[in-house]
Design a protein around this motif. Structure first.
Motif, PDB file in Angstrom:
ATOM      1  N   ASN A  94     -14.292   0.615   2.705  1.00 41.23           N
ATOM      2  CA  ASN A  94     -12.929   0.680   2.186  1.00 41.23           C
ATOM      3  C   ASN A  94     -12.824   1.468   0.889  1.00 41.23           C
ATOM      4  OD1 ASN A  94     -12.783  -2.540   3.467  1.00 41.23           O
ATOM      5  ND2 ASN A  94     -11.370  -0.954   4.164  1.00 41.23           N
ATOM      6  N   ALA A  95     -13.985   1.820   0.311  1.00 39.92           N
ATOM      7  CA  ALA A  95     -13.944   2.679  -0.877  1.00 39.92           C
ATOM      8  C   ALA A  95     -13.332   4.031  -0.530  1.00 39.92           C
ATOM      9  CB  ALA A  95     -15.359   2.872  -1.437  1.00 39.92           C
ATOM     10  N   LEU A  96     -13.521   4.475   0.703  1.00 43.52           N
ATOM     11  CA  LEU A  96     -12.898   5.717   1.159  1.00 43.52           C
ATOM     12  C   LEU A  96     -11.375   5.557   1.205  1.00 43.52           C
ATOM     13  CD1 LEU A  96     -15.373   6.521   4.080  1.00 43.52           C
ATOM     14  CD2 LEU A  96     -15.262   7.691   1.870  1.00 43.52           C
ATOM     15  N   ASP A  97     -10.910   4.403   1.698  1.00 48.36           N
ATOM     16  CA  ASP A  97      -9.469   4.150   1.796  1.00 48.36           C
ATOM     17  C   ASP A  97      -8.823   4.047   0.417  1.00 48.36           C
ATOM     18  OD1 ASP A  97      -9.741   3.949   4.611  1.00 48.36           O
ATOM     19  OD2 ASP A  97     -10.362   1.854   4.398  1.00 48.36           O
ATOM     20  N   GLU A  98      -9.567   3.491  -0.540  1.00 42.22           N
ATOM     21  CA  GLU A  98      -9.035   3.314  -1.883  1.00 42.22           C
ATOM     22  C   GLU A  98      -8.637   4.642  -2.509  1.00 42.22           C
ATOM     23  OE1 GLU A  98      -8.476   0.791  -5.522  1.00 42.22           O
ATOM     24  OE2 GLU A  98      -8.215   0.657  -3.356  1.00 42.22           O
ATOM     25  N   THR A  99      -9.335   5.715  -2.155  1.00 43.35           N
ATOM     26  CA  THR A  99      -9.093   7.008  -2.804  1.00 43.35           C
ATOM     27  C   THR A  99      -7.719   7.575  -2.492  1.00 43.35           C
ATOM     28  OG1 THR A  99     -10.019   8.297  -0.958  1.00 43.35           O
ATOM     29  CG2 THR A  99     -11.557   7.537  -2.664  1.00 43.35           C
ATOM     30  N   PHE A 100      -7.171   7.229  -1.328  1.00 40.83           N
ATOM     31  CA  PHE A 100      -5.852   7.783  -0.977  1.00 40.83           C
ATOM     32  C   PHE A 100      -4.806   6.690  -0.744  1.00 40.83           C
ATOM     33  CE2 PHE A 100      -8.602   7.826   2.785  1.00 40.83           C
ATOM     34  CZ  PHE A 100      -7.857   7.188   3.774  1.00 40.83           C
ATOM     35  N   GLY A 101      -4.941   5.587  -1.481  1.00 47.62           N
ATOM     36  CA  GLY A 101      -3.879   4.585  -1.519  1.00 47.62           C
ATOM     37  C   GLY A 101      -3.708   3.760  -0.284  1.00 47.62           C
ATOM     38  N   VAL A 139       0.877  -1.166   0.000  1.00 44.94           N
ATOM     39  CA  VAL A 139       0.000   0.000   0.000  1.00 44.94           C
ATOM     40  C   VAL A 139       0.913   1.215   0.000  1.00 44.94           C
ATOM     41  CG1 VAL A 139      -2.029  -1.033   1.076  1.00 44.94           C
ATOM     42  CG2 VAL A 139      -0.182  -0.190   2.523  1.00 44.94           C
ATOM     43  N   VAL A 140       0.625   2.191  -0.837  1.00 40.87           N
ATOM     44  CA  VAL A 140       1.600   3.258  -1.066  1.00 40.87           C
ATOM     45  C   VAL A 140       1.121   4.643  -0.671  1.00 40.87           C
ATOM     46  CG1 VAL A 140       2.798   2.001  -2.892  1.00 40.87           C
ATOM     47  CG2 VAL A 140       0.842   3.443  -3.474  1.00 40.87           C
ATOM     48  N   THR A 163      -2.713  -2.741  -3.340  1.00 39.09           N
ATOM     49  CA  THR A 163      -1.249  -2.660  -3.293  1.00 39.09           C
ATOM     50  C   THR A 163      -0.670  -2.530  -4.705  1.00 39.09           C
ATOM     51  OG1 THR A 163      -0.893  -5.060  -3.411  1.00 39.09           O
ATOM     52  CG2 THR A 163      -1.227  -4.102  -1.220  1.00 39.09           C
ATOM     53  N   TYR A 164       0.477  -1.865  -4.789  1.00 35.61           N
ATOM     54  CA  TYR A 164       1.133  -1.620  -6.080  1.00 35.61           C
ATOM     55  C   TYR A 164       2.634  -1.843  -5.937  1.00 35.61           C
ATOM     56  CZ  TYR A 164      -3.278   0.932  -6.411  1.00 35.61           C
ATOM     57  OH  TYR A 164      -4.605   1.269  -6.362  1.00 35.61           O
ATOM     58  N   THR A 196       2.190   8.548   2.294  1.00 32.83           N
ATOM     59  CA  THR A 196       2.385   7.691   3.461  1.00 32.83           C
ATOM     60  C   THR A 196       1.159   6.788   3.584  1.00 32.83           C
ATOM     61  OG1 THR A 196       1.388   9.339   4.950  1.00 32.83           O
ATOM     62  CG2 THR A 196       3.778   9.361   4.732  1.00 32.83           C
ATOM     63  N   ALA A 197       1.386   5.561   3.979  1.00 34.68           N
ATOM     64  CA  ALA A 197       0.288   4.612   4.190  1.00 34.68           C
ATOM     65  C   ALA A 197       0.481   3.940   5.537  1.00 34.68           C
ATOM     66  CB  ALA A 197       0.268   3.572   3.080  1.00 34.68           C
TER      67      ALA A 197
END
Length: 685
Positions: A511-518, A380-381, A522-523, A617-618
């Motif tokens: 978790n759609a909220l979390d997806e917006t800011f990485g 997670v980035v 994971t990448y 930061t994650a």
């Protein structure tokens, strides 16, 4: 009525007389043919039988394929990273109908003149060699009480079983062990295949002795052995990138598939990195030799095709820069629970990788060089994904380049904990932000509200997400995919991963909220490099590559000619307008050069040439302890260089480790790869 008269017997007898005459002719012809056939068979079997039998038994022939030199791998400046070391060797081509006794005699003869390493001599072959001598076998049989007839299968089997159980009674001198090792290598060869009896440290005396006595050593000859080795220009950090080759024949897990492709069991084959990815290019085309073995066991060879050495690889990677990047990661990586540090630097216009550095911290605390972690390790980035998220909003028309202001505020949604920007946890710093402002200060609130608007559920305090369609995950991911996030980059290396995607069912809608800011999917570091390159080059997702060109080696002209140049390959475009792209560029410019007191990348301002960036930061957990992933993407707007950095598992006190790493890597780039004097409009003082 008077009955008609029958035709007289004259006609009937005439017809009957003609039939036997025809049969006689046919029978005569058949008898003549059988006689001729019998005469011919007799001639072949009696008069010429011995001649044909001698010809059949006189020789066995087979076509053998012999490996050639593998291609050499060079860095972008022409420095060899991996080469071939050629040395003289003693070889053995196993005759088709050779017996163990023949090989025993041959091994003893060779052993008089050649010394080999006996460390790999097995007990089974010690026993097999030992009982080849009829006197030693008889003594052993007497000790074992074996009464079977010598030379029978039962006799050999009983001797072998006894020797295995009584290994202390089977003793060889050092000279005999030397011969037994040679015998073992001969035994392990396939019929009409060539193996190395000795491939290292062959002396001129051994070569001369073997050359003079080849008639007494059927199948033994002097040849060449090529060993793969790294050059002095190859740093440890390049080892995983270059990869390796098998050292003792085909790898067991791939032996069947490789045999079907035409390999031999004792072939050398690439097993990792570029050696594996470009195996077909590097291996070349084998020599084809016709081998004949006469009745006396002597072999002759005829070259049918001289073979073609493997083609060379020229990389986009600069070995000096790669080494410096690796050292920077090691020196700047924090201690504690930090799991590693990874960086990729590439040309955003072509996809050529200048360097891909990776350092893993092992369980015992030691550091391990591993460039391939940049393509096979995903994290997670954090906020580095926000430019892609805002672009998604622009492409969907949720915001426009002219109308994109949203007030930063803590997000209070029923059923989830409060989520807020780092600078506004309580709402005391609630301020209106444009899209570029949101990037400057890294507003989590902005991108969360943007996602809710995209889903048709504008934010209001205390709202629920019950009406939020789970398709919003797919909408966001499709936008990220346009830049290369969440999909394989297509780099020309084996083992790439696309990363992990979180669940998208109704129970995970928060978790759609979390997806917006990485903070959800994971990448890999390579994906981030492709992503920032897409931003830098105006919106084209370029396929990364580490091989720049492939050169064919010509033995005749001694001149290397370029066979293939790897052309830049676009995998798609973002599809934004110049105005939409400018929103993102302005925001990443502000991350470094903005005037807000909450600007996140201000310490990059002193870089010359200047860069645009986005930090991230994650929040993570490492060994049960709260940690963060510190990340960064950056590019020089007036130069062909883009960068991605990921450092997982760091403590909060080391959150800004991404900044000094980025600064040092950029300085090394201008020193090792390209002078800043070549960049228009830049002050290099």
């Amino acid at each position: 009525m008077q009955a008609p008269k029958r035709r007289g017997g004259r006609g009937k007898s005439s017809s009957m007389s003609r039939i036997p005459a025809r049969l006689n002719v046919l029978l005569g012809i058949v008898i003549l043919m059988l006689g001729a056939l019998g005469w011919r068979l007799g001639t072949l079997q009696i008069a010429q039988g011995k001649q044909f039998k001698a010809e059949v038994n006189s020789s066995d022939s087979s076509i053998e394929q012999v490996n050639v030199q593998r291609g050499i791998i060079y860095d972008s400046t022409g420095k060899a990273l991996v080469t071939n070391s050629g040395s003289q060797a003693i070889t053995y081509t196993k005759p088709k109908n050779v017996t163990e006794g023949d090989m025993y005699k041959g091994a003893n003869e060779v052993s008089k003149y050649v010394r080999v390493d006996t460390k790999q001599l097995s007990d089974a072959n010690v026993n097999k060699y030992y009982i080849q001598d009829e006197h030693r076998a008889a003594d052993l049989a007497k000790q074992a009480g074996i009464t079977s007839a010598p030379g029978t299968d039962k006799y050999v089997s009983e001797l072998t079983d006894y020797a295995k159980k009584n290994q202390n009674q089977v003793q060889l001198t050092s000279e005999q062990k030397n011969a037994a090792m040679i015998f073992q290598k001969m035994e392990n060869a396939y019929a009409l295949s060539t193996v190395y009896l000795k491939d290292k440290g062959v002396t001129q005396g051994e070569i001369a002795d073997i050359g003079e006595r080849q008639s007494k050593m059927p199948g033994v000859a002097v040849g060449l052995y090529y060993q793969r080795e790294g050059s002095k220009n190859s740093d440890e950090s390049l080892a995983s990138l270059v990869g390796g080759v098998s050292k003792s024949g085909l790898p067991e897990e791939r032996v069947n598939s490789l045999l079907q492709e035409g390999y031999s069991r004792d072939d050398t084959v690439g097993i990792s990195g570029l050696e594996k990815q470009y195996e077909d290019t590097l291996k070349g085309t084998k020599r084809r030799i016709e081998i004949n073995v006469n009745q006396q066991g002597n072999t002759t060879q005829k070259v049918l095709y001289g073979g073609k050495a493997g083609s060379n690889l020229h990389l986009t990677v600069n070995a000096k820069f790669q080494k410096d990047v690796q050292e920077i990661l090691k020196s700047q990586m924090p201690g504690g629970l930090t799991q590693g540090a990874y960086a990729v630097v590439m040309n955003p216009k072509t996809g050529g990788v200048y360097a891909m550095g990776g350092v893993n911290r092992l369980n015992d605390g030691k550091l391990q060089d591993d460039a391939l972690s940049t393509i096979n390790r995903a994290e997670v980035v954090g906020s580095v994904v926000k430019p892609a998220m805002i672009t998604n909003g622009l492409l969907h028309g949720t915001i426009t380049p002219e109308n994109n202001t949203i007030v930063d505020q803590p997000i209070r949604v029923a059923g989830t904990s409060v989520k807020a920007s780092y600078f506004n946890p309580t709402g005391a710093q609630s301020i209106p932000l444009t899209a570029s402002d949101a990037l400057e200060v890294s507003s989590n609130s902005y991108v969360m509200q943007l996602m809710l608007q995209m889903a048709g559920q504008p934010y209001h305090a205390g709202m629920t997400l019950n009406g939020l369609n789970t398709n919003i995950f797919q909408t966001m991911r499709e936008g990220f995919n346009r830049f290369g996030l969440g999909v394989k980059t297509g780099i020309d290396l084996p083992g790439e991963t696309a990363g992990l995607r979180g669940d998208t069912d109704r129970s995970h809608i928060g978790n759609a909220l979390d997806e917006t800011f990485g903070q959800y999917d994971t990448y890999t570091t390579m994906q981030l490099a492709q992503y920032v390159s897409t931003i830098a080059n105006g919106g084209y997702r370029m396929e990364p590559h580490v091989v720049q060109s492939i050169e064919e080696r010509s033995d005749r002209s001694k001149v290397r000619q370029t066979e293939t140049t790897i052309a830049p390959k676009s995998l798609g475009s973002v599809g934004w307008t110049p105005a939409q792209r400018q929103v993102i560029w302005d925001g990443m410019d502000k991350v470094v050069n903005g005037s807000s007191r909450f600007v996140t990348g201000k310490k990059l301002q002193d870089l010359k040439p200047g860069v645009y960036a986005k930090t991230g930061t994650a929040e993570t957990f490492t060994n049960g302890q709260p940690t963060i992933t510190s990340s960064l993407i950056a590019f020089a707007p007036n130069a062909d260089v883009a960068m991605a950095i990921v450092v997982p598992g760091v403590s909060q006190s080391a959150e800004l480790v991404n900044i000094p790493i980025a600064k040092e890597i950029y300085k090394a780039y201008w020193k090792d790869v390209e002078s800043p004097k070549n960049v228009p409009g830049q002050n290099t003082n």
